[in-house]
Design a protein around this motif. Structure first.
Motif, PDB file in Angstrom:
ATOM      1  N   SER A   1       0.827  -1.212   0.000  1.00  0.00           N
ATOM      2  CA  SER A   1       0.000   0.000   0.000  1.00  0.00           C
ATOM      3  C   SER A   1       0.855   1.254   0.000  1.00  0.00           C
ATOM      4  O   SER A   1       0.425   2.307  -0.485  1.00  0.00           O
ATOM      5  N   MET A   2       2.071   1.168   0.544  1.00  0.00           N
ATOM      6  CA  MET A   2       2.970   2.314   0.531  1.00  0.00           C
ATOM      7  C   MET A   2       3.859   2.332  -0.709  1.00  0.00           C
ATOM      8  O   MET A   2       4.033   3.354  -1.368  1.00  0.00           O
ATOM      9  N   LEU A   3       4.411   1.171  -1.061  1.00  0.00           N
ATOM     10  CA  LEU A   3       5.439   1.116  -2.105  1.00  0.00           C
ATOM     11  C   LEU A   3       4.884   1.196  -3.517  1.00  0.00           C
ATOM     12  O   LEU A   3       5.508   1.809  -4.392  1.00  0.00           O
TER      13      LEU A   3
ATOM     14  N   THR B   1      10.265   7.199   3.813  1.00  0.00           N
ATOM     15  CA  THR B   1       9.996   7.254   5.252  1.00  0.00           C
ATOM     16  C   THR B   1       8.764   8.086   5.552  1.00  0.00           C
ATOM     17  O   THR B   1       7.918   7.698   6.366  1.00  0.00           O
ATOM     18  N   ALA B   2       8.644   9.245   4.897  1.00  0.00           N
ATOM     19  CA  ALA B   2       7.483  10.112   5.128  1.00  0.00           C
ATOM     20  C   ALA B   2       6.192   9.432   4.676  1.00  0.00           C
ATOM     21  O   ALA B   2       5.154   9.528   5.351  1.00  0.00           O
ATOM     22  N   SER B   3       6.232   8.738   3.545  1.00  0.00           N
ATOM     23  CA  SER B   3       5.056   8.010   3.079  1.00  0.00           C
ATOM     24  C   SER B   3       4.663   6.929   4.075  1.00  0.00           C
ATOM     25  O   SER B   3       3.470   6.698   4.327  1.00  0.00           O
ATOM     26  N   SER B   4       5.661   6.272   4.661  1.00  0.00           N
ATOM     27  CA  SER B   4       5.359   5.217   5.628  1.00  0.00           C
ATOM     28  C   SER B   4       4.684   5.792   6.865  1.00  0.00           C
ATOM     29  O   SER B   4       3.775   5.171   7.429  1.00  0.00           O
ATOM     30  N   VAL B   5       5.097   6.990   7.287  1.00  0.00           N
ATOM     31  CA  VAL B   5       4.460   7.631   8.444  1.00  0.00           C
ATOM     32  C   VAL B   5       2.987   7.913   8.150  1.00  0.00           C
ATOM     33  O   VAL B   5       2.109   7.640   8.971  1.00  0.00           O
ATOM     34  N   ALA B   6       2.712   8.455   6.949  1.00  0.00           N
ATOM     35  CA  ALA B   6       1.332   8.762   6.573  1.00  0.00           C
ATOM     36  C   ALA B   6       0.491   7.492   6.464  1.00  0.00           C
ATOM     37  O   ALA B   6      -0.649   7.437   6.953  1.00  0.00           O
ATOM     38  N   VAL B   7       1.055   6.456   5.836  1.00  0.00           N
ATOM     39  CA  VAL B   7       0.279   5.230   5.618  1.00  0.00           C
ATOM     40  C   VAL B   7       0.111   4.444   6.920  1.00  0.00           C
ATOM     41  O   VAL B   7      -0.918   3.790   7.131  1.00  0.00           O
TER      42      VAL B   7
END
Length: 452
Positions: free
Chosen positions: A125-127, A383-389
């Motif tokens: 979902s993130m990648l 990293t920022a995308s992972s925080v949001a997701v």
């Protein structure tokens, strides 16, 4: 500016871009599978594992707990080792967990396997949207990232159809429902092995020659030169992908927007409709056949309106779609709650359920993923995308865990008044805090963030 509609001489290899985008987006299909399979399996799992409302909510939400772990793992892998290794790991986890759930003898083993499936879902979902955003030209980036949402809804639709066809095959039907996930997950794993690495990550890692070779496959020499210049400039300006860099003052506004939109996409309440279709329609007297048939109708509407969103996201823009969806859902939920409270006919309730699905599919569902994949600087995007997701999946867990409990005490209709209020609040947040991103390169968006 890298924009084929504005820059003379710049051309793109559209079939190649679409090809690698679709392969990456197969992660979305498996996301849709694991997301939808529970709706068809719950009536059987309630009996097989003697589930109370709290355990039903926890079993459904276990996927989200795994997703949280998967996102944290994927963010670290994406920034350290590249986007492709994370996609490979995600695909492998999908395949193993599908069989694990199918052969689980008891509830604890099933929960462990569903948690493991969540790790794969969380990583993909993130990648997947992140990867697609990084290989897509600015003028079609929204449409291409929305391909990931299209594969999600196709996963939901096909899974709902399979669930409906399997429903009459006895009490062990749920094992087939989960086990069949091994087939698409194996195809995803095979396809990912042939994907190129993201050229933006390669440049950040210092592999200029490899990045240039991939950019050459994507576009013309003018595009390659522009990309190398703009990405290189942003790489030099940015910090590495640490969590301290993610919450640095310069990028904090983007992080706040990303987290808020991610949480809102879940607290808007639509995934209650997806995951608890049987519960909602059972409350107004629908039998099992009608409950599962409604999941198929939801899948069809979801797919059709996602196609509409893909057509409009780079034309109408991200912000207008989000505003229409949030305000529309608020109104529809009030009507739906009233109909459920009055024990209205199944057809009337179905109409407003499907209307809610259509609004969500054209707005919050695809556009949230598009914006999250766009607004963060290159050096911390993983990293920022992972925080949001991660925030998204925490919100999803809270939503699906609490619904059976709220429905028991408030009635099935009660929570929808709460979701209506949240959607109205989301409308005002989008109106005053979210800026349009269509048609701008990732480097332009990053430069604008740095200036402000």
């Amino acid at each position: 500016m890298i924009n084929s509609s504005m820059a003379t001489g710049i051309k793109f290899n559209t079939p190649y871009i679409l090809g690698i985008s679709f392969v990456s987006a197969l992660g979305g299909y498996l996301f849709g599978f694991d997301f939808a399979v529970i709706a068809g399996a719950l009536p059987f799992l309630r009996t097989a594992f003697h589930l109370s409302p709290a355990w039903e909510g926890f079993l459904t939400g276990t996927l989200a707990l795994g997703c949280i772990a998967g996102c944290l793992l994927a963010g670290n892998i994406a920034d350290r080792y590249g986007r492709k290794p994370g996609l490979i790991i995600s695909a492998a986890i999908f395949a193993i967990s599908s069989l694990g759930m199918a052969f689980s003898p008891h509830l604890p083993e099933f929960l462990i396997m569903r948690f493991s499936a969540g790790i794969g879902v969380g990583m993909a979902s993130m990648l997947s949207p992140l990867y697609i955003a990084e290989v897509s030209p600015a003028n079609v980036r929204g449409r291409n990232v929305a391909i990931n949402q299209l594969t999600i809804v196709l996963g939901i639709l096909i899974t709902n159809l399979v669930n409906y066809m399997l429903a009459g095959n006895g009490t062990a039907t749920w094992r087939w429902m989960f086990g069949l996930g091994f087939i698409p997950s194996s195809l995803f794993l095979f396809g990912v092995l042939f994907l190129p690495e993201s050229p933006r990550w390669l440049l950040k890692a210092g592999h200029t020659q490899k990045a240039t070779a991939i950019l050459t496959k994507i576009g013309s020499p003018e595009f390659v030169n522009q990309s190398l210049l703009e990405i290189g400039k942003m790489v030099k300006q940015g910090e590495t992908g640490s969590y301290s860099a993610v919450f640095a003052k310069a990028v904090r506004p983007a992080v706040v927007v990303g987290i808020t939109l991610a949480v809102f996409q879940q607290f808007c309440g639509i995934n209650v409709v997806f995951n608890y279709t049987s519960t909602i329609f059972k409350s107004v007297g629908a039998n099992l056949d009608k409950q599962l048939l409604e999941t198929v109708a939801i899948g069809i509407v979801n797919t059709l309106f996602t196609l509409l969103a893909m057509w409009q996201v780079d034309k109408l823009g991200r912000r207008p779609l989000m505003l229409i969806g949030s305000l529309g859902l608020s109104v529809v939920y009030v009507v739906l709650a009233f109909l459920l409270m009055q024990q209205s006919g199944i057809i009337a309730i179905s109409v407003f359920v499907l209307l809610a699905i259509g609004l969500y599919a054209t707005s919050l569902a695809p556009v949230t993923w598009v914006i999250i994949s766009e607004i963060f600087p290159n050096n911390i995007r993983g990293t920022a995308s992972s925080v949001a997701v991660v925030s998204l999946w925490i919100a999803y867990f809270i939503l699906v865990f609490t619904f059976p409990i709220l429905a028991e005490y408030l009635g099935t209709y009660g929570p929808f008044y709460l979701y209506a209020a949240i959607c109205l609040a989301g409308f005002f947040f989008i109106k005053f805090k979210v800026k349009e991103t269509k048609g701008r390169t990732l480097e332009e968006l990053e430069q604008n963030l740095i200036r402000h």
